[in-house]
Design an enzyme around this catalytic site. Structure first.
Site, PDB file in Angstrom:
ATOM      1  N   ARG A   1     -34.881  40.529 -45.804  1.00  0.00           N
ATOM      2  CA  ARG A   1     -34.238  41.745 -46.241  1.00  0.00           C
ATOM      3  C   ARG A   1     -33.047  42.548 -45.813  1.00  0.00           C
ATOM      4  O   ARG A   1     -32.085  42.548 -46.171  1.00  0.00           O
ATOM      5  CB  ARG A   1     -35.344  42.924 -45.975  1.00  0.00           C
ATOM      6  CG  ARG A   1     -36.148  43.160 -47.195  1.00  0.00           C
ATOM      7  CD  ARG A   1     -37.657  43.613 -46.510  1.00  0.00           C
ATOM      8  NE  ARG A   1     -38.160  42.595 -45.626  1.00  0.00           N
ATOM      9  CZ  ARG A   1     -39.068  41.989 -46.224  1.00  0.00           C
ATOM     10  NH1 ARG A   1     -39.301  41.799 -47.374  1.00  0.00           N
ATOM     11  NH2 ARG A   1     -39.493  40.718 -45.198  1.00  0.00           N
ATOM     12  N   THR A   2     -33.227  42.343 -44.369  1.00  0.00           N
ATOM     13  CA  THR A   2     -32.020  42.820 -43.498  1.00  0.00           C
ATOM     14  C   THR A   2     -30.662  41.783 -43.767  1.00  0.00           C
ATOM     15  O   THR A   2     -29.430  42.290 -44.167  1.00  0.00           O
ATOM     16  CB  THR A   2     -31.957  43.015 -42.144  1.00  0.00           C
ATOM     17  OG1 THR A   2     -33.415  43.623 -42.052  1.00  0.00           O
ATOM     18  CG2 THR A   2     -30.795  43.670 -41.335  1.00  0.00           C
TER      19      THR A   2
ATOM     20  N   LYS B   1     -23.963  22.365 -29.640  1.00  0.00           N
ATOM     21  CA  LYS B   1     -23.172  21.588 -28.616  1.00  0.00           C
ATOM     22  C   LYS B   1     -23.191  22.307 -27.151  1.00  0.00           C
ATOM     23  O   LYS B   1     -22.157  21.925 -26.355  1.00  0.00           O
ATOM     24  CB  LYS B   1     -21.751  21.429 -28.932  1.00  0.00           C
ATOM     25  CG  LYS B   1     -21.546  20.632 -30.406  1.00  0.00           C
ATOM     26  CD  LYS B   1     -20.158  20.215 -30.642  1.00  0.00           C
ATOM     27  CE  LYS B   1     -20.177  19.765 -31.854  1.00  0.00           C
ATOM     28  NZ  LYS B   1     -18.699  19.862 -32.490  1.00  0.00           N
TER      29      LYS B   1
ATOM     30  N   ARG C   1     -28.660  39.837 -35.209  1.00  0.00           N
ATOM     31  CA  ARG C   1     -29.997  39.853 -34.759  1.00  0.00           C
ATOM     32  C   ARG C   1     -30.299  38.946 -34.037  1.00  0.00           C
ATOM     33  O   ARG C   1     -29.855  37.927 -33.861  1.00  0.00           O
ATOM     34  CB  ARG C   1     -31.004  39.795 -36.039  1.00  0.00           C
ATOM     35  CG  ARG C   1     -32.425  39.511 -35.410  1.00  0.00           C
ATOM     36  CD  ARG C   1     -33.150  39.747 -36.743  1.00  0.00           C
ATOM     37  NE  ARG C   1     -33.330  40.915 -37.352  1.00  0.00           N
ATOM     38  CZ  ARG C   1     -34.237  41.246 -38.673  1.00  0.00           C
ATOM     39  NH1 ARG C   1     -34.880  40.345 -39.049  1.00  0.00           N
ATOM     40  NH2 ARG C   1     -34.148  42.451 -39.234  1.00  0.00           N
TER      41      ARG C   1
ATOM     42  N   HIS D   1     -33.711  49.017 -34.350  1.00  0.00           N
ATOM     43  CA  HIS D   1     -33.073  48.496 -35.679  1.00  0.00           C
ATOM     44  C   HIS D   1     -32.580  49.541 -36.283  1.00  0.00           C
ATOM     45  O   HIS D   1     -33.168  50.083 -37.235  1.00  0.00           O
ATOM     46  CB  HIS D   1     -34.484  47.774 -36.177  1.00  0.00           C
ATOM     47  CG  HIS D   1     -34.253  47.019 -37.369  1.00  0.00           C
ATOM     48  ND1 HIS D   1     -32.926  46.866 -38.040  1.00  0.00           N
ATOM     49  CD2 HIS D   1     -35.009  46.177 -38.031  1.00  0.00           C
ATOM     50  CE1 HIS D   1     -32.915  46.094 -39.139  1.00  0.00           C
ATOM     51  NE2 HIS D   1     -34.233  45.558 -39.071  1.00  0.00           N
TER      52      HIS D   1
HETATM   53  C1  NCD Z   1     -38.719  44.472 -39.495  1.00  0.00           C
HETATM   54  C2  NCD Z   1     -37.909  43.838 -38.152  1.00  0.00           C
HETATM   55  O1  NCD Z   1     -37.019  42.823 -38.426  1.00  0.00           O
HETATM   56  O2  NCD Z   1     -37.905  44.562 -37.219  1.00  0.00           O
HETATM   57  N1  NCD Z   1     -38.338  43.736 -40.612  1.00  0.00           N
HETATM   58  C3  NCD Z   1     -37.134  44.175 -41.268  1.00  0.00           C
HETATM   59  O3  NCD Z   1     -36.188  44.262 -40.827  1.00  0.00           O
HETATM   60  N2  NCD Z   1     -37.288  44.764 -42.334  1.00  0.00           N
HETATM   61  C4  NCD Z   1     -40.141  44.555 -39.252  1.00  0.00           C
HETATM   62  C5  NCD Z   1     -40.789  43.255 -38.866  1.00  0.00           C
HETATM   63  O4  NCD Z   1     -40.070  42.231 -38.528  1.00  0.00           O
HETATM   64  O5  NCD Z   1     -42.016  43.181 -38.627  1.00  0.00           O
END
Ligand code: NCD
Length: 290
Positions: free
Chosen positions: A51-52, A78, A99, A127
């Site tokens: 999703r993100t 590398k 991320r 997040h």
């Molecule tokens: C969440 C995350 O990555 O923290 N997912 C997301 O971004 N929608 C929740 C999760 O991974 O459980």
């Protein structure tokens, strides 16, 4: 706002502008203006995401911009460091969405970037963009309520989405809130101004009738190390039927067993709308930051 590394980087006014813009985008998402044409977003995901990552990419494309992704066969294979990777990619792109599994690493990574960084999740840290879309969803369904009762279940201790949402609510409301946690809260959210109770999972049934928002999370097994979460709550139809008719169920997704598919057809289930809201909120955020 130069970077969005944490909810701490957001002022209450930033939140209002972003969420108001998101609500303007919401009904017009198909023909929203292409005002980021010529701008480039880079994604650097060192942890899985659906999703993100895809909602950020979709947001950028819908605004007329372009996207580049750190490929799985990048020079990191590398031995190139993350610092060098960011120094280079920030010469190509106008914004980096990152991320990373390591909590608290974003500040350090931001030193290497000449362009804004958006934190798309750092370990069990934060997040912030999920918090924005969660708050947007809460306002979408619950703006008519003066007092809200929110119950958080699942792997609360390791949940970066709960942590960021609580920090954001402290800043931008709602303020008249009673919280239930079915698990120890992460220590830095203990100084909440809210009235809150930590209950056993066995007490959920007793309290579920009061709840306006049930915010569920999956077990964050990848973060447990030698300290596994003991959360085992599963939302059954029986419990669902005890909830208020206008209560809503939220979940950042992905889900595991805690949220069975049979709940999806219930009118209280809002987690797919929540994921959809991520697109509007991220479009509004990109417009605001760029
Ligand atoms: C969440 C995350 O990555 O923290 N997912 C997301 O971004 N929608 C929740 C999760 O991974 O459980």
């Amino acid at each position: 706002m130069r970077h969005l590394l944490s909810v701490d980087d957001l002022q209450a006014t930033d939140v209002e502008i972003i969420l108001q813009n998101a609500s303007r985008i919401h009904p017009n998402v198909k023909n929203f203006g292409l005002n980021l044409s010529g701008r480039i977003l880079a994604t650097l995901f060192f942890e899985p995401s659906t999703r993100t990552k895809l909602s950020f990419k979709t947001a950028m494309y819908k605004l007329g911009g372009q996207v580049i992704d750190l490929p799985p066969d990048s020079s990191q294979k590398k031995g190139e460091s993350e610092a060098d990777t960011i120094k280079v990619i920030s010469q190509y792109a106008d914004v980096l969405v990152i991320r990373h599994p390591q909590e608290g690493i974003m500040e350090e990574l931001a030193h290497y970037s000449d362009v804004p960084i958006i934190n798309a999740g750092d370990g069990a840290g934060e997040h912030p963009t999920q918090a924005l879309l969660d708050l947007y969803t809460i306002r979408q369904y619950k703006s008519n309520k003066d007092h809200l009762t929110i119950m958080f279940t699942g792997d609360i201790h390791y949940s970066r989405t709960i942590k960021s949402l609580l920090k954001l609510m402290m800043k931008a409301g709602p303020h008249n809130v009673r919280l239930y946690f079915t698990n120890e809260v992460n220590c830095d959210i203990k100084d909440l101004n809210y009235c809150y109770n930590i209950i056993e999972e066995s007490e959920i049934e007793k309290n579920i009738e009061e709840v306006d928002i049930l915010y569920m999370t999956r077990p964050q097994k990848e973060r447990w190390g030698s300290n596994p979460s003991q959360a085992s709550f599963i939302l059954t139809k029986d419990l669902l039927n005890k909830m208020k008719a206008d209560a809503i169920i939220m979940h950042p997704l992905p889900r595991n067993e805690e949220l069975p598919g049979e709940i999806d057809e219930n009118h209280r289930a809002k987690y797919f709308q929540q994921a959809k809201n991520g697109l509007y909120v991220r479009m509004a955020l990109l417009k605001y930051m760029l």
